[in-house]
Design a protein around this motif. Structure first.
Motif, PDB file in Angstrom:
ATOM      1  N   GLU A   2       8.683  67.598  -5.809  1.00  0.00           N
ATOM      2  CA  GLU A   2      10.047  67.725  -6.325  1.00  0.00           C
ATOM      3  C   GLU A   2      11.045  67.095  -5.361  1.00  0.00           C
ATOM      4  N   MET A   3      10.839  67.291  -4.074  1.00  0.00           N
ATOM      5  CA  MET A   3      11.738  66.718  -3.065  1.00  0.00           C
ATOM      6  C   MET A   3      11.675  65.199  -3.082  1.00  0.00           C
ATOM      7  N   VAL A   4      10.443  64.668  -3.146  1.00  0.00           N
ATOM      8  CA  VAL A   4      10.276  63.217  -3.159  1.00  0.00           C
ATOM      9  C   VAL A   4      10.936  62.621  -4.397  1.00  0.00           C
ATOM     10  N   THR A   5      10.773  63.277  -5.531  1.00  0.00           N
ATOM     11  CA  THR A   5      11.425  62.818  -6.761  1.00  0.00           C
ATOM     12  C   THR A   5      12.934  62.822  -6.592  1.00  0.00           C
ATOM     13  N   GLU A  61      20.035  68.805   4.823  1.00  0.00           N
ATOM     14  CA  GLU A  61      20.480  68.985   3.437  1.00  0.00           C
ATOM     15  C   GLU A  61      19.291  69.204   2.505  1.00  0.00           C
ATOM     16  N   LEU A  62      18.240  68.426   2.705  1.00  0.00           N
ATOM     17  CA  LEU A  62      17.062  68.554   1.851  1.00  0.00           C
ATOM     18  C   LEU A  62      16.413  69.926   2.023  1.00  0.00           C
ATOM     19  N   ALA A  63      16.307  70.379   3.273  1.00  0.00           N
ATOM     20  CA  ALA A  63      15.714  71.686   3.547  1.00  0.00           C
ATOM     21  C   ALA A  63      16.516  72.803   2.887  1.00  0.00           C
ATOM     22  N   ASN A  64      17.837  72.747   3.024  1.00  0.00           N
ATOM     23  CA  ASN A  64      18.708  73.769   2.425  1.00  0.00           C
ATOM     24  C   ASN A  64      18.627  73.750   0.905  1.00  0.00           C
ATOM     25  N   MET A  65      18.598  72.567   0.353  1.00  0.00           N
ATOM     26  CA  MET A  65      18.585  72.412  -1.102  1.00  0.00           C
ATOM     27  C   MET A  65      17.343  73.037  -1.725  1.00  0.00           C
ATOM     28  N   GLU A  97      14.130  74.093   8.408  1.00  0.00           N
ATOM     29  CA  GLU A  97      13.826  72.731   8.854  1.00  0.00           C
ATOM     30  C   GLU A  97      12.447  72.670   9.530  1.00  0.00           C
ATOM     31  N   ARG A  98      12.121  73.690  10.278  1.00  0.00           N
ATOM     32  CA  ARG A  98      10.841  73.711  10.987  1.00  0.00           C
ATOM     33  C   ARG A  98       9.674  73.763  10.004  1.00  0.00           C
ATOM     34  N   THR A  99       9.789  74.611   8.979  1.00  0.00           N
ATOM     35  CA  THR A  99       8.721  74.725   7.977  1.00  0.00           C
ATOM     36  C   THR A  99       8.573  73.437   7.187  1.00  0.00           C
ATOM     37  N   LEU A 100       9.702  72.840   6.816  1.00  0.00           N
ATOM     38  CA  LEU A 100       9.660  71.605   6.039  1.00  0.00           C
ATOM     39  C   LEU A 100       9.070  70.454   6.870  1.00  0.00           C
ATOM     40  N   ALA A 101       9.401  70.405   8.139  1.00  0.00           N
ATOM     41  CA  ALA A 101       8.854  69.367   9.012  1.00  0.00           C
ATOM     42  C   ALA A 101       7.337  69.473   9.069  1.00  0.00           C
TER      43      ALA A 101
END
Length: 270
Positions: A168-171, A185-189, A194-198
């Protein structure tokens, strides 16, 4: 002619003679070639448009003045930017002299010498057998020269996300490519720290967010430069760069040439 290209030669002809080098030049004539593989390694160079090649793990982008090497046994489908794309294919059996270069899918720029060799192969069609000593020796030398003429394997590919949220993020990034989306911004959205998303990017895609995002923007820029005939400045803006020098430098790191040089090189190809 279309059915002959899509349904016949690459499925029925390439591997009939295991010791031959098979050569095929033709207008694509179709919007895609469905998934298949070969017992031989494939050298693919195209003219007249960009080609997308998909394997089980990645999507590769083959622009003008570049070729892709596809090792034997790799299932792949081919998707040209238009049916008018000309495909130049050479299929090689394994030789004792083959090294690690031929075991990996790779995209490489085509220099003037390699271009001359590619054009020389235009005189061949179908099987070149070992008994045709002259042509077989020349064709085999073509393969042997590839590692010497192909020093930089370009990062013109992106892996497919396995994680649903990551897809979904890549899309989202693809649909908002003209905007500069920060990692925060992407992490919050999408409600990630940020650490988990990284960690998710690294684990799922094998690269960081900034690596993925940069390659995505450059590959999108390639499509714009090739198909929409926009200026380099316009393309830079369309992929979220306000600074033309920054865009040009980044494009050079990923593609291997400046965007202005890329435009000139593709325009010089008939």
């Amino acid at each position: 002619m279309t059915n002959s290209y899509v349904n016949k030669y690459y499925m029925t002809e390439v591997d009939v003679k295991s010791d031959s080098i098979y050569c095929h030049h033709a207008v694509m004539g179709e919007e895609f070639i469905s998934e298949h593989d070969h017992q031989k390694g494939q050298f693919l160079y195209t003219e007249g448009g960009m080609v997308f090649l998909k394997t089980a793990e990645k999507s590769y982008f083959l622009p003008a003045r570049h070729y892709i090497w596809i090792p034997a046994g790799i299932k792949h489908s081919i998707h040209p930017s238009s049916p008018e794309v000309i495909m130049r294919n050479l299929y090689f059996p394994t030789f004792d002299t083959d090294d690690d270069f031929f075991t990996h899918v790779g995209i490489y720029p085509v220099n003037d010498l390699l271009m001359e060799l590619i054009m020389y192969t235009n005189r061949w069609n179908g099987n070149i057998l070992p008994t045709d000593t002259k042509n077989y020796t020349i064709a085999k030398s073509f393969k042997l020269l590839l590692p010497e003429l192909s020093s930089s394997n370009l990062s013109l590919s992106l892996p497919y996300p396995k994680n649903t949220k990551l897809r979904e993020m890549v899309t989202y990034l693809e649909e908002h490519i003209a905007e500069l989306v920060s990692f925060k911004e992407l992490a919050n959205m999408f409600h990630f720290s940020e650490r988990t998303l990284a960690r998710l990017f690294q684990k799922d895609l094998g690269m960081s967010f900034i690596q993925y995002y940069t390659i995505l923007r450059m590959l999108t820029a390639l499509k714009y430069l090739l198909n929409d005939k926009m200026s380099v400045q316009q393309v830079a803006s369309r992929v979220g760069y306000s600074s033309l020098p920054t865009f040009s430098n980044t494009f050079y790191k990923i593609v291997g040439v400046r965007p202005s040089e890329y435009v000139k090189s593709k325009e010089s190809i008939i």
